[in-house]
Design an enzyme around this catalytic site. Structure first.
Site, PDB file in Angstrom:
ATOM      1  CG  ASP A 255      39.629  47.394  39.155  1.00  0.00           C
ATOM      2  OD1 ASP A 255      39.829  46.912  40.304  1.00  0.00           O
ATOM      3  OD2 ASP A 255      40.122  46.916  38.119  1.00  0.00           O
TER       4      ASP A 255
ATOM      5  CD  GLN B  43      46.750  45.187  42.346  1.00  0.00           C
ATOM      6  OE1 GLN B  43      47.463  45.251  43.346  1.00  0.00           O
ATOM      7  NE2 GLN B  43      46.638  44.076  41.650  1.00  0.00           N
TER       8      GLN B  43
ATOM      9  CB  CYS C 224      45.832  41.242  33.127  1.00  0.00           C
ATOM     10  SG  CYS C 224      45.913  39.489  33.360  1.00  0.00           S
TER      11      CYS C 224
ATOM     12  CE  LYS D  30      44.060  41.127  42.110  1.00  0.00           C
ATOM     13  NZ  LYS D  30      45.219  40.481  41.496  1.00  0.00           N
TER      14      LYS D  30
ATOM     15  CG  HIS E 104      43.362  43.664  35.428  1.00  0.00           C
ATOM     16  ND1 HIS E 104      42.516  42.660  35.024  1.00  0.00           N
ATOM     17  CD2 HIS E 104      44.426  43.050  36.002  1.00  0.00           C
ATOM     18  CE1 HIS E 104      43.035  41.490  35.344  1.00  0.00           C
ATOM     19  NE2 HIS E 104      44.202  41.699  35.940  1.00  0.00           N
TER      20      HIS E 104
HETATM   21  N1  PLP Z   1      41.683  44.916  38.484  1.00  0.00           N
HETATM   22  C1  PLP Z   1      42.957  45.086  38.841  1.00  0.00           C
HETATM   23  C2  PLP Z   1      43.512  46.473  38.942  1.00  0.00           C
HETATM   24  C3  PLP Z   1      43.747  43.977  39.121  1.00  0.00           C
HETATM   25  O1  PLP Z   1      45.023  44.141  39.478  1.00  0.00           O
HETATM   26  C4  PLP Z   1      43.183  42.687  39.020  1.00  0.00           C
HETATM   27  C5  PLP Z   1      44.010  41.483  39.248  1.00  0.00           C
HETATM   28  O2  PLP Z   1      45.212  41.506  39.120  1.00  0.00           O
HETATM   29  C6  PLP Z   1      41.842  42.571  38.658  1.00  0.00           C
HETATM   30  C7  PLP Z   1      41.124  43.704  38.400  1.00  0.00           C
HETATM   31  C8  PLP Z   1      41.169  41.238  38.562  1.00  0.00           C
HETATM   32  O3  PLP Z   1      41.090  40.657  39.816  1.00  0.00           O
HETATM   33  P1  PLP Z   1      40.570  39.148  40.002  1.00  0.00           P
HETATM   34  O4  PLP Z   1      41.407  38.310  39.082  1.00  0.00           O
HETATM   35  O5  PLP Z   1      40.815  38.863  41.436  1.00  0.00           O
HETATM   36  O6  PLP Z   1      39.133  39.131  39.638  1.00  0.00           O
END
Ligand code: PLP
Length: 417
Positions: free
Chosen positions: A211, A214, A375, A237, A124
């Protein structure tokens, strides 16, 4: 086997009972954000109606009650991911906030010109850009693990990227676009074996950040069993509120890092000559935090624990298999992300149609999916596509909703061709 009582669960999510464009809502955009249970909403309401107060600094009863509740929420998170200590749980604004914290503090402490950071093709943007920023500042180098056509990491290539210049490996646990569940335990073992001592400390190799944005909503995470150095995720999430997230870090590593932001709560003493910093976790929590966010997140965790993470995982797996089988029957469908090990994310394209057009048409039928690059622009470039249509499922979704969705996609395709 299905251990989920969807009828009962759906009663707990008020939004699932609304209509969108005159049709019952089918919410398949859980990868972007999940819906909230009445229990989480009640905690938020109760806090502002009866408990609101600032934490950590007050001696009056309300402040002490709020402080206790917030610290209890921290313990709930600690137990949920099996961290060794509650002070290894840092409340942040979300995954993005957590990764930026590490990139900044870790970068200041550990990065020098020529050092290397490894990420992957399926990250992401929030696990790409913070590293680009710090690499630019420190003249460090960002390296990228390639993936195969199914959307799985090339572990053979990953091993070749590791060297004694590798300072940090930052990988997503589950891809938000492909659904791939990465073999993070294996990756961590490889890092531990392949990175020779960096010279900072005897026996210390590259650090590892996972990270988990998900992953945490869908699968059991045990940070001690994984042996990662950092683990980042977002409350919204996983059925909690927006604006709150978690950075887990090993105590010894967090203790070594400089603070990220300065302000109230993160200090021990302040004079104009010199400031000393507070202990963990407060060193990384400057200013008034999202108190109610922390409480809401803990309520969401309690809710998930009640259902059982193993049940959630098994049920969502069935949903994904069912949806995958059904969508494959639509002529011209191409699934983007066919890893052997997948979470409940279904990205697809249909020949001769644009994903946004499908998204817009099925929205008119009350179905919420996401379209675009999610993203993950470099990942879209890898597949040479502008974006995908993505349905992402949660434990409150049903097989009947998948039938409605499949029929709607068929209808949209017919209209567009
Ligand atoms: N990492 C992953 C794999 C994501 O799917 C997302 C959000 O879609 C993020 C990071 C960023 O999360 P946040 O916008 O809640 O900080």
């Amino acid at each position: 086997m299905n251990f989920i009582n969807s009828d009962k669960i759906r009663k707990d999510f008020p939004i699932l009972h609304r209509q969108v464009n005159g049709k019952p809502l089918v919410y398949f955009d859980n990868g972007a954000t999940s819906q909230k249970t009445q229990q989480v909403i009640d905690v938020i309401n109760r806090y502002y109606q009866h408990e609101n107060s600032n934490i950590h600094r007050g001696i009056h009863t309300l402040s002490q009650e709020a402080t206790d509740a917030y610290e209890k929420a921290r313990t709930t998170v600690q137990q949920f991911i099996n961290a060794q200590h509650s002070h290894e749980i840092i409340f942040t604004s979300g995954t993005t906030g957590s990764i930026n914290l590490v990139a900044s503090s870790f970068g200041k402490k550990h990065l020098q010109a020529g050092d290397e950071i490894i990420i992957s093709t399926m990250e992401h943007h929030s696990n790409i850009v913070p590293w680009q920023l710090i690499c630019e500042e420190k003249e460090a180098i960002l390296k990228v693990i390639p993936i195969n056509d199914k959307g799985e990491l090339r572990i053979d290539e990953f091993k070749k990227l590791l060297s004694n210049k590798t300072k940090l490996v930052s990988i997503t646990h589950v891809s938000n676009t492909l659904g791939t569940i990465n073999p993070v335990k294996e990756i961590i073992k490889i890092v531990r074996h392949h990175t020779p001592p960096s010279g900072e400390k005897e026996g210390e190799g590259a650090f590892i950040l996972i990270d988990g944005a998900q992953a945490v909503p869908h699968t059991k995470v045990d940070v001690q069993a994984l042996d990662c150095d950092f683990y980042a995720f977002s409350g919204h999430k996983m059925f909690g509120p927006t604006g709150v997230g978690i950075l887990y870090g090993k105590e010894a590593i967090l203790n070594e890092l400089p603070p990220y932001q300065g302000g109230g709560d993160m200090i021990k003493t302040v004079t104009f000559e010199k400031t000393t910093y507070n202990e963990l976790p407060h060193k990384f929590e400057a200013g008034t935090p999202n108190i109610v966010g922390g409480l809401g997140l803990a309520a969401a965790i309690d809710y998930m624990n009640n259902i059982g993470i193993a049940n959630i995982e098994a049920y969502e797996h069935e949903l994904l298999s069912y949806a995958t089988e059904k969508i494959k029957q639509i002529e011209g469908v191409r699934i983007i992300g066919e890893a052997a090990n997948k979470a409940s994310v279904l990205s697809f394209l249909v020949d001769g149609t644009h994903p946004s057009d499908i998204g817009m048409i099925i929205d008119k039928l009350g179905i919420a999916i996401r379209t675009g690059h999610h993203c993950t622009e470099p990942l879209m470039n890898r597949f040479d596509i502008p974006g995908t249509a993505r349905a992402s499922f949660a434990f409150y979704n049903t097989f009947e909703e998948i039938d409605i969705f499949i029929n709607a996609v068929k209808r949209a395709v017919k209209m567009l061709k």
